[in-house]
Design a protein around this motif. Structure first.
Motif, short mmCIF file in Angstrom:
data_model
loop_
_atom_site.label_atom_id
_atom_site.label_comp_id
_atom_site.label_asym_id
_atom_site.label_seq_id
_atom_site.Cartn_x
_atom_site.Cartn_y
_atom_site.Cartn_z
N TYR A 29 0.25 5.69 -0.18
CA TYR A 29 -0.51 6.63 -0.17
C TYR A 29 0.31 8.16 -0.53
O TYR A 29 1.38 8.11 -1.29
CB TYR A 29 -0.03 7.35 1.46
CG TYR A 29 -0.95 6.83 2.20
CD1 TYR A 29 -2.21 6.67 3.16
CD2 TYR A 29 -0.57 4.57 3.02
CE1 TYR A 29 -3.02 5.62 3.55
CE2 TYR A 29 -0.42 4.13 3.65
CZ TYR A 29 -1.86 3.99 4.25
OH TYR A 29 -2.82 3.14 4.87
N ARG B 222 0.69 -1.62 0.01
CA ARG B 222 0.23 0.04 0.12
C ARG B 222 0.87 1.54 -0.03
O ARG B 222 2.30 1.31 0.38
CB ARG B 222 -0.83 -0.32 1.25
CG ARG B 222 -2.04 1.47 1.09
CD ARG B 222 -2.40 1.50 2.19
NE ARG B 222 -3.54 0.19 2.13
CZ ARG B 222 -4.22 0.13 3.77
NH1 ARG B 222 -4.17 1.46 4.77
NH2 ARG B 222 -5.35 -0.30 3.67
N PHE C 54 -4.61 6.83 -1.19
CA PHE C 54 -4.51 5.67 -0.57
C PHE C 54 -4.60 4.47 -2.17
O PHE C 54 -5.64 4.17 -1.96
CB PHE C 54 -4.02 4.88 0.61
CG PHE C 54 -5.79 4.77 0.87
CD1 PHE C 54 -5.70 2.74 1.60
CD2 PHE C 54 -6.09 5.49 1.58
CE1 PHE C 54 -7.05 2.51 1.42
CE2 PHE C 54 -8.20 4.24 1.93
CZ PHE C 54 -7.93 3.67 2.18
#
Length: 410
Positions: free
Chosen positions: A273, A271, A346
């Motif tokens: 952002y 992940r 994100f």
């Protein structure tokens, strides 16, 4: 001419649709949200032709301890999600061994090294040249020892792959980037790299080009994919879309759909952002703050800060720790930041543990194809990888496509 459904309208999926279309195939592109609205929207926007070697997991004990103890902003992880990422992460670490990584890089470089040459005609044809900046990007270092080590590494890569760079000491960097507010050890300037002021807009423009050339786009749910006789079908807002072939180009969601048909393909979701900011005096070129795990890029929306990797569940809670550290790093470099959006973006980067994408036909299902797992470089490699995929679709195999085949997971 074959009938093909491409599932997923990120850079890889759109590029795949365009490449198959250019071979005379009848192609439909299907996505649940639209073109360029997921990971291809949220990346750092660099067409990283210098990244000929994939990001390896650190092997030395000090670097591993930094990750484990969360003392680096490059990686954040959550103990509650360990069961989701432990096994693929261990395989990623294993494939990062020097001998294995060297073998992988020989394949990986064939996808990435000349990626700009495959973007260029699409940029021109879609009328998006105004989105591209040709000044390269700088990899910044705050401490002399790390700067010297990075220059040594860049020299090795240049000798092996011909990737050009300029090593800039602190004074040269300060002259090139006069808005920097703190002294740095130096930077590596990759002047041949292109950056994009809106990667989502460029992906969407490629999608419009696909439609203008006779392709079809439809909103639909890839999870509705099913077999019908010798072909495939998927539900869209316009009804049932049917074709002889279907390509899974769903990025971080691809492994879930592949599993429905019995293919257990390991995939590590990293992940990331980003958030946009206004500031009075920012960088002249894109920058990677190497010691703070932050990419700074000028976008149409403002200065985009993009973080490193967070290892968490697909549905894991938002954790802004990395972004906050990135904000602090950017303030050290350029002063006060004013967020443009209320909430940050994100999304997940799909990484196969051996750092190579999955490309090829499904071993046990006629007409089912895979094209996903490009990790951090889906935006970079979309058009070049799509050309390789289209060759394979038309029956042209190579040592490269054999190395990318889904059969390696059987």
């Amino acid at each position: 001419m074959a009938q093909v459904i491409v599932l997923g309208a990120g850079m890889v999926g759109v590029s795949t649709a365009l490449a198959l279309q250019s071979r005379g195939h009848q192609v439909s592109l299907v996505d649940r949200r639209g073109i360029g609205r997921e990971t291809s929207y949220g990346n750092a926007g660099a067409i990283q032709t210098e990244a000929v070697e994939p990001y390896a997991f650190p092997r030395d004990l000090p670097s591993i301890l930094k990750v484990v103890l969360k003392r680096t902003n490059d990686v954040n992880w959550h103990l509650s999600s360990l069961g989701d990422f432990a096994a693929p992460l261990l395989r990623y670490w294993s494939h990062s061994a020097p001998t294995s990584h060297a073998r992988i890089s020989k394949l990986y470089a064939q996808i990435v090294q000349k990626a700009d040459l495959y973007h260029q005609p699409l940029i021109e044809a879609s009328g998006m040249r105004h989105l591209i900046e040709y000044g390269g990007y700088r990899c910044l270092f705050r401490t002399p020892a790390l700067f010297e080590a990075a220059v040594t590494g860049a020299e090795r890569v240049k000798a092996a792959w011909g990737v050009d760079f300029t090593a800039e000491d602190g004074a040269t960097l300060a002259a090139a980037e006069p808005n920097l507010r703190c002294a740095l050890a130096g930077a590596i300037h990759y002047g041949q790299v292109w950056t994009c002021r809106s990667p989502g807009a460029l992906t969407a423009a490629y999608g419009r080009l696909f439609v203008a050339r006779g392709g079809k786009f439809a909103y639909g749910d890839a999870q509705s994919l099913g077999q019908k006789g010798a072909g495939w079908h998927v539900r869209t807002e316009e009804g049932l879309e049917e074709a002889e072939h279907v390509v899974l180009a769903l990025g971080p969601w691809s492994d879930q759909l592949a599993l429905r048909f019995g293919y257990r393909i390991p995939l590590l979701r990293k992940r990331g952002y980003h958030r946009h900011y206004q500031l009075d005096k920012g960088p002249r070129t894109a920058m990677l703050d190497a010691e703070r795990g932050t990419f700074l890029a000028r976008m149409d929306q403002g200065l985009r800060l993009t973080t490193g990797a967070e290892l968490t569940r697909r549905d894991g809670l938002i954790d802004l720790a990395q972004l906050k550290r990135s904000e602090a790093a950017a303030r050290e470099l350029f002063g006060a930041l004013r967020p443009v959006e209320t909430d940050p973006w994100f999304g997940d980067r799909p990484v196969i543990p051996d750092m190579l994408p999955v490309m090829g036909s499904a071993p046990n299902h006629s007409g089912l194809w895979f094209h996903f797992g490009h990790g951090h470089q889906g935006f970079t490699a979309g058009p070049s990888s799509a050309k390789i995929f289209a060759d394979l679709f038309d029956g042209v195999e190579s040592e490269l496509t054999q190395g990318l085949s889904p059969r390696r997971f059987l």
